[in-house]
Motif scaffolding. Structure first.
Motif, PDB file in Angstrom:
ATOM      1  N   ASP A  73      22.119   3.878  82.759  1.00 36.36           N
ATOM      2  CA  ASP A  73      21.659   2.608  83.312  1.00 36.36           C
ATOM      3  C   ASP A  73      20.797   1.759  82.370  1.00 36.36           C
ATOM      4  O   ASP A  73      20.199   0.782  82.789  1.00 36.36           O
ATOM      5  N   THR A 110      24.790  -2.177  86.320  1.00 44.54           N
ATOM      6  CA  THR A 110      25.616  -1.145  86.938  1.00 44.54           C
ATOM      7  C   THR A 110      25.606   0.097  86.064  1.00 44.54           C
ATOM      8  O   THR A 110      25.283   0.037  84.884  1.00 44.54           O
ATOM      9  N   LYS A 132      32.243   0.630  82.490  1.00 43.70           N
ATOM     10  CA  LYS A 132      31.611   0.954  83.765  1.00 43.70           C
ATOM     11  C   LYS A 132      32.093   2.305  84.262  1.00 43.70           C
ATOM     12  O   LYS A 132      33.215   2.728  83.987  1.00 43.70           O
ATOM     13  N   GLU A 136      31.775   2.718  90.010  1.00 44.81           N
ATOM     14  CA  GLU A 136      31.289   1.335  90.033  1.00 44.81           C
ATOM     15  C   GLU A 136      32.453   0.346  90.042  1.00 44.81           C
ATOM     16  O   GLU A 136      32.362  -0.707  90.643  1.00 44.81           O
TER      17      GLU A 136
END
Length: 146
Positions: A73, A110, A132, A136
């Motif tokens: 993150d 995300t 990602k 997600e």
């Protein structure tokens, strides 16, 4: 009544000192900032359906001098721009280049797959492609209206 000679430049200097004191009181200034502002590379972030594309402008450095760490993150970029030592017999050297250590941590909106990050460093631009995480990409949130 004595006449006093008006010196406009003295008035300007006084005003400048007062403005400097005002800004010194309003802004917290660290020693690094006072000695020439810390180097923070500017960033550009673009988010697509599959990935986050991050660009950082870090001119004048070699790729081996950069440290890039990616968690699920956040992205952390650090390094050190070393000054070149020059000897000159005559004249004065004035520089506006920033030297020293820097670090920038960029939180991501995300979660990403940090083991599949692609990086490229060319012409002073660090480009990171952060794919990602699968959950997600397919994440659909139902909004309750009732």
């Amino acid at each position: 009544m004595a006449l006093v000679r008006w010196e406009p430049f003295r008035e300007i200097e006084t005003l400048q000192r007062q403005m400097n004191r005002l800004f010194d009181d309003l802004l917290p200034v660290t020693r690094e900032m006072r000695d020439g502002f810390t180097f923070i590379p500017p960033a550009e972030i673009e988010e697509t359906a599959d990935a986050i594309h991050l660009k950082l402008e870090i001119p004048g450095m070699d790729a081996k001098d950069l440290n890039v760490e990616v968690s699920a993150d956040a992205v952390s970029i650090s390094g050190e721009r070393k000054s070149e030592t020059k000897t000159e017999e005559k004249g004065v050297i004035r520089t506006e280049f920033r030297y020293g250590k820097f670090e920038r941590v960029i939180p991501l909106s995300t979660r990403i797959q940090n083991n599949k990050v692609q990086a490229e460093y060319k012409d002073g631009i660090l480009t990171l492609t952060l794919p990602k995480a699968e959950e997600e990409k397919s994440k659909v949130v139902k909004v309750n209206l009732g």
